[in-house]
Design a protein around this motif. Sequence first.
Motif, PDB file in Angstrom:
ATOM      1  N   GLU A  88      33.697 -51.942  27.478  1.00 56.07           N
ATOM      2  CA  GLU A  88      32.694 -50.938  27.173  1.00 56.07           C
ATOM      3  C   GLU A  88      31.765 -51.456  26.080  1.00 56.07           C
ATOM      4  OE1 GLU A  88      34.196 -47.097  26.313  1.00 56.07           O
ATOM      5  OE2 GLU A  88      34.907 -46.780  28.344  1.00 56.07           O
ATOM      6  N   PRO A  89      30.499 -51.022  26.111  1.00 53.84           N
ATOM      7  CA  PRO A  89      29.909 -50.312  27.246  1.00 53.84           C
ATOM      8  C   PRO A  89      29.859 -51.227  28.459  1.00 53.84           C
ATOM      9  CG  PRO A  89      28.193 -50.994  25.722  1.00 53.84           C
ATOM     10  CD  PRO A  89      29.500 -51.311  25.060  1.00 53.84           C
ATOM     11  N   GLY A 120      26.920 -48.489  33.852  1.00 49.18           N
ATOM     12  CA  GLY A 120      27.386 -48.817  32.505  1.00 49.18           C
ATOM     13  C   GLY A 120      26.855 -50.153  32.019  1.00 49.18           C
ATOM     14  N   SER A 176      27.759 -44.099  29.455  1.00 49.95           N
ATOM     15  CA  SER A 176      28.444 -45.249  30.049  1.00 49.95           C
ATOM     16  C   SER A 176      29.932 -44.986  30.176  1.00 49.95           C
ATOM     17  CB  SER A 176      28.188 -46.489  29.184  1.00 49.95           C
ATOM     18  OG  SER A 176      28.941 -47.584  29.646  1.00 49.95           O
ATOM     19  N   ARG A 177      30.514 -44.385  29.145  1.00 48.45           N
ATOM     20  CA  ARG A 177      31.960 -44.123  29.138  1.00 48.45           C
ATOM     21  C   ARG A 177      32.348 -43.070  30.175  1.00 48.45           C
ATOM     22  NH1 ARG A 177      32.453 -43.908  23.903  1.00 48.45           N
ATOM     23  NH2 ARG A 177      32.922 -46.141  23.947  1.00 48.45           N
ATOM     24  N   HIS A 195      32.589 -44.819  33.389  1.00 44.50           N
ATOM     25  CA  HIS A 195      33.729 -45.731  33.341  1.00 44.50           C
ATOM     26  C   HIS A 195      35.038 -44.980  33.589  1.00 44.50           C
ATOM     27  CE1 HIS A 195      35.922 -49.082  30.900  1.00 44.50           C
ATOM     28  NE2 HIS A 195      35.772 -49.452  32.144  1.00 44.50           N
ATOM     29  N   TYR A 251      36.802 -48.517  23.561  1.00 44.26           N
ATOM     30  CA  TYR A 251      36.865 -47.204  24.200  1.00 44.26           C
ATOM     31  C   TYR A 251      36.317 -46.183  23.209  1.00 44.26           C
ATOM     32  CZ  TYR A 251      38.659 -43.540  27.321  1.00 44.26           C
ATOM     33  OH  TYR A 251      38.772 -42.464  28.161  1.00 44.26           O
TER      34      TYR A 251
END
Length: 230
Positions: free
Chosen positions: A53-54, A60, A87-88, A91, A111
Amino acid sequence: MSENSRDRGTGSAEYRGLFIALEGGDGAGKSTQSRLLAERLGAAGREVLTTREPGGTPIGEKLRNLVLDHGHGEIDARTEALMFAASRAAHAEQVLRPALEQGKTVITDRYIDSSVAYQGGGRSLGAVAVRDLNAWATAGLWPDLTILLDVDPAGGRSRRTTGSSVEDRLESEPDDFHGRIRVAFLELAATAPKRYLVLDASLPVEELAGIIGNRVDELLAARGAERSAS
């Protein structure tokens, strides 16, 4: 923020897989330890998914480029926090939950804690506000184990600028920004010590990998015992 309140949400215990997050300041060695852990688990016959991440999904990765690359104009703190959360969300929905449902061990390089530390602490938006935003974005999916590689700002900068490496937009922030991030990470770990493994990032790579691998082996054994008893 108590440990109980920190761990509210669905978590990964409802899934067959195990969810591990590696956290820490820039230059802490997260990517290296993620790779070594995946190799160890793969050699033991575990099905492993490594991600970051991102990123981690097509949208993402586009957001990653926008938020980390130089040259996209000014990005204010709230916009930055929302981009990371968007983005998360993708994901968690598209990658993390499906892999956990399939019984995979998921290892993510960053995260939710990264947003709490970088935007909540580094950008001074507040830990609770950023945590709650990301808890909503992920529908309350928290790791089973968060490995925090603790690095001081000067040490992190020295590591990430070695050779021809170029710092991204966040990496190039001054050391006081990275100092606030370090404090925020350590405060997060103190709220839920059973779910964190805090390690000095300056330890030898193989020593760190051994400590991390042993802790994950213990978690996997405990998860297997719990399921056998149920």
